[in-house]
Scaffold this motif. Structure first.
Motif, PDB file in Angstrom:
ATOM      1  N   PRO A   1       0.810  -1.128  -0.092  1.00  0.00           N
ATOM      2  CA  PRO A   1      -0.047  -0.003   0.019  1.00  0.00           C
ATOM      3  C   PRO A   1       0.899   1.311  -0.301  1.00  0.00           C
ATOM      4  O   PRO A   1       0.499   2.189  -0.804  1.00  0.00           O
ATOM      5  CB  PRO A   1      -0.829  -0.200   1.325  1.00  0.00           C
ATOM      6  N   ILE A   2       1.857   1.297   0.806  1.00  0.00           N
ATOM      7  CA  ILE A   2       2.790   2.284   1.039  1.00  0.00           C
ATOM      8  C   ILE A   2       3.288   2.572  -0.560  1.00  0.00           C
ATOM      9  O   ILE A   2       3.428   3.851  -1.131  1.00  0.00           O
ATOM     10  CB  ILE A   2       3.843   2.257   1.817  1.00  0.00           C
ATOM     11  N   GLY A   3       3.797   1.524  -1.246  1.00  0.00           N
ATOM     12  CA  GLY A   3       4.333   1.350  -2.540  1.00  0.00           C
ATOM     13  C   GLY A   3       3.407   2.166  -3.421  1.00  0.00           C
ATOM     14  O   GLY A   3       3.756   2.735  -4.546  1.00  0.00           O
ATOM     15  N   GLN A   4       2.272   1.828  -3.562  1.00  0.00           N
ATOM     16  CA  GLN A   4       0.931   2.243  -4.415  1.00  0.00           C
ATOM     17  C   GLN A   4       0.967   3.733  -4.225  1.00  0.00           C
ATOM     18  O   GLN A   4       0.859   4.490  -5.035  1.00  0.00           O
ATOM     19  CB  GLN A   4      -0.063   1.412  -4.303  1.00  0.00           C
ATOM     20  N   ARG A   5       0.843   4.341  -2.955  1.00  0.00           N
ATOM     21  CA  ARG A   5       0.910   5.599  -2.557  1.00  0.00           C
ATOM     22  C   ARG A   5       2.094   6.113  -3.373  1.00  0.00           C
ATOM     23  O   ARG A   5       1.903   7.470  -3.861  1.00  0.00           O
ATOM     24  CB  ARG A   5       0.745   5.663  -1.095  1.00  0.00           C
ATOM     25  N   LEU A   6       3.370   5.959  -2.947  1.00  0.00           N
ATOM     26  CA  LEU A   6       4.490   6.589  -3.488  1.00  0.00           C
ATOM     27  C   LEU A   6       4.446   6.670  -5.130  1.00  0.00           C
ATOM     28  O   LEU A   6       4.715   7.693  -5.516  1.00  0.00           O
ATOM     29  CB  LEU A   6       5.582   5.976  -3.236  1.00  0.00           C
ATOM     30  N   LYS A   7       4.125   5.757  -5.794  1.00  0.00           N
ATOM     31  CA  LYS A   7       4.182   5.644  -7.002  1.00  0.00           C
ATOM     32  C   LYS A   7       2.997   6.803  -7.601  1.00  0.00           C
ATOM     33  O   LYS A   7       3.232   7.254  -8.785  1.00  0.00           O
ATOM     34  CB  LYS A   7       3.686   4.222  -7.643  1.00  0.00           C
ATOM     35  N   LYS A   8       2.073   7.127  -7.159  1.00  0.00           N
ATOM     36  CA  LYS A   8       0.936   7.954  -7.679  1.00  0.00           C
ATOM     37  C   LYS A   8       1.539   9.490  -7.239  1.00  0.00           C
ATOM     38  O   LYS A   8       0.947  10.221  -7.814  1.00  0.00           O
ATOM     39  CB  LYS A   8      -0.354   7.515  -6.951  1.00  0.00           C
ATOM     40  N   ILE A   9       2.397   9.767  -6.349  1.00  0.00           N
ATOM     41  CA  ILE A   9       2.763  11.076  -5.731  1.00  0.00           C
ATOM     42  C   ILE A   9       3.263  11.817  -7.143  1.00  0.00           C
ATOM     43  O   ILE A   9       4.125  11.521  -7.825  1.00  0.00           O
ATOM     44  CB  ILE A   9       3.801  10.924  -4.707  1.00  0.00           C
ATOM     45  N   ASP A  10       2.638  12.857  -7.266  1.00  0.00           N
ATOM     46  CA  ASP A  10       3.191  13.738  -8.060  1.00  0.00           C
ATOM     47  C   ASP A  10       3.587  15.548  -7.670  1.00  0.00           C
ATOM     48  O   ASP A  10       2.794  16.117  -7.155  1.00  0.00           O
ATOM     49  CB  ASP A  10       1.940  14.184  -9.170  1.00  0.00           C
ATOM     50  N   ILE A  11       4.891  15.564  -7.657  1.00  0.00           N
ATOM     51  CA  ILE A  11       5.369  16.741  -7.101  1.00  0.00           C
ATOM     52  C   ILE A  11       5.424  17.717  -8.043  1.00  0.00           C
ATOM     53  O   ILE A  11       6.108  17.642  -9.102  1.00  0.00           O
ATOM     54  CB  ILE A  11       6.865  16.541  -6.450  1.00  0.00           C
ATOM     55  N   GLN A  12       4.965  18.994  -7.910  1.00  0.00           N
ATOM     56  CA  GLN A  12       4.890  20.035  -8.875  1.00  0.00           C
ATOM     57  C   GLN A  12       5.625  21.103  -8.020  1.00  0.00           C
ATOM     58  O   GLN A  12       5.356  21.450  -7.055  1.00  0.00           O
ATOM     59  CB  GLN A  12       3.544  20.273  -9.312  1.00  0.00           C
ATOM     60  N   MET A  13       6.098  22.162  -8.877  1.00  0.00           N
ATOM     61  CA  MET A  13       6.711  23.580  -8.321  1.00  0.00           C
ATOM     62  C   MET A  13       5.918  24.583  -8.749  1.00  0.00           C
ATOM     63  O   MET A  13       5.617  24.874  -9.935  1.00  0.00           O
ATOM     64  CB  MET A  13       8.087  23.681  -8.613  1.00  0.00           C
TER      65      MET A  13
END
Length: 319
Positions: free
Chosen positions: A264-276
């Motif tokens: 579940p943590i891996g699934q969460r990390l994979k979806k994270i989109d960092i924008q500036m």
């Protein structure tokens, strides 16, 4: 607040003294435009002031209340004319400010400011009801400070955010004595994370994290003059931990892209989109000393720049 995950973001608000008025503009535009809701807010130093204003204002009057509180915050800052005059009750003038900045190399905050004058304290105490923020904030808040004895990051969240915690996050050691909380001394959160991404990844739900920066991550040209070198060193001291955190997250996402079985943590990390959302070269013409300049016309100039950068970011996000 918006329920659709695609229209909910988390915010990471960088600190940078008076340059935090750029963040005021970003938030003002996003609140006015109204299409995005906010999940978690991680903030450091002046970013923490913006986060508290956003939360307090939303409690008082949702989006319009938040916009009004942000404006009140920065107008209150401007009434003091300059942060250096706040601290030392000195006459106005750039020469005086330069002299005082130089003196911080040789004297402790207690020697320079024996009365412990802190303008942030009076402004925050007047504007923010921390008990209400702890109990009623619609956002998950994470305000960063640096523990003096070992340099570790301390995060104050909805359960323990207080006036002292905010003062700790904004405590530049050259100007103010360390803030003591439960027997520990704290300095400005920028030394340990400016801003901090981790709580927005692991303790929030929004997949998009918008990092609102008051200084660009990259500089096209290396510094050449003594002043430019000194200013770049200051910038790096407050951004290195943030850059490393971004790199660590990117490394983790690259590993997850190799089709490993995902937790579940891996699934969460994979979806994270960092924008500036950053000012870019627009602030290159300003000296680092403008971070202690609080004239209302200057703050409004930064606000307007923040609004424009937020508008550009939102248009790009939709394209």
């Amino acid at each position: 607040m918006a329920k659709d995950p695609a229209s909910t973001i988390s915010l990471a608000l960088q600190g940078g003294g008076a340059h935090g008025a750029f963040t005021w503009g970003v938030l003002d535009f996003l609140l006015e435009e109204g299409s995005l809701g906010f999940d978690g807010i991680s903030a450091t130093s002046s970013g923490g002031m913006n986060a508290c204003a956003l939360s307090q204002g939303w409690i008082d009057g949702e989006r319009d209340g938040a916009r009004a509180m942000l404006a009140t915050l920065w107008e209150s800052v401007a009434k003091q004319a300059s942060l250096m005059r706040w601290a030392f009750a000195s006459p106005a003038g750039a020469a005086t400010e330069r002299m005082l900045l130089g003196l911080t190399r040789y004297f402790t905050p207690q020697e320079m400011n024996p009365l412990g004058i802190n303008p942030v304290k009076s402004i925050a105490a007047a504007l923010f009801d921390f008990e209400a923020i702890r109990k009623k904030s619609p956002f998950k808040l994470f305000v960063a400070a640096t523990r003096v004895r070992d340099g570790r990051l301390a995060l104050f969240d909805n359960g323990n955010l207080t006036l002292d915690a905010l003062l700790a996050s904004t405590c530049l050691p050259q100007l103010f004595a360390a803030v003591e909380i439960d027997g520990e001394a704290y300095w400005d959160g920028g030394y340990a994370g400016n801003p901090v991404i981790e709580p927005l990844v692991y303790r929030c739900n929004a997949e998009t994290i918008a990092c609102v920066l008051v200084q660009p991550i990259e500089r096209a040209q290396p510094p050449t003059s003594a002043r430019e070198i000194g200013e770049r060193i200051t910038e790096l001291s407050f951004s290195t931990t943030f850059i490393r955190e971004l790199e660590t997250l990117q490394t983790a996402q690259n590993m997850l892209a190799k089709n490993f079985p995902l937790t579940p943590i891996g699934q969460r990390l994979k979806k994270i989109d960092i924008q500036m959302i950053e000012p870019g070269e627009s602030l290159d013409g300003y000296s680092a000393k403008t971070r202690i300049t609080a004239r209302l016309d200057f703050l409004r100039e930064l606000r307007d720049l923040g609004r424009e950068r937020a508008r550009e970011w939102l248009e790009k996000r939709r394209s």
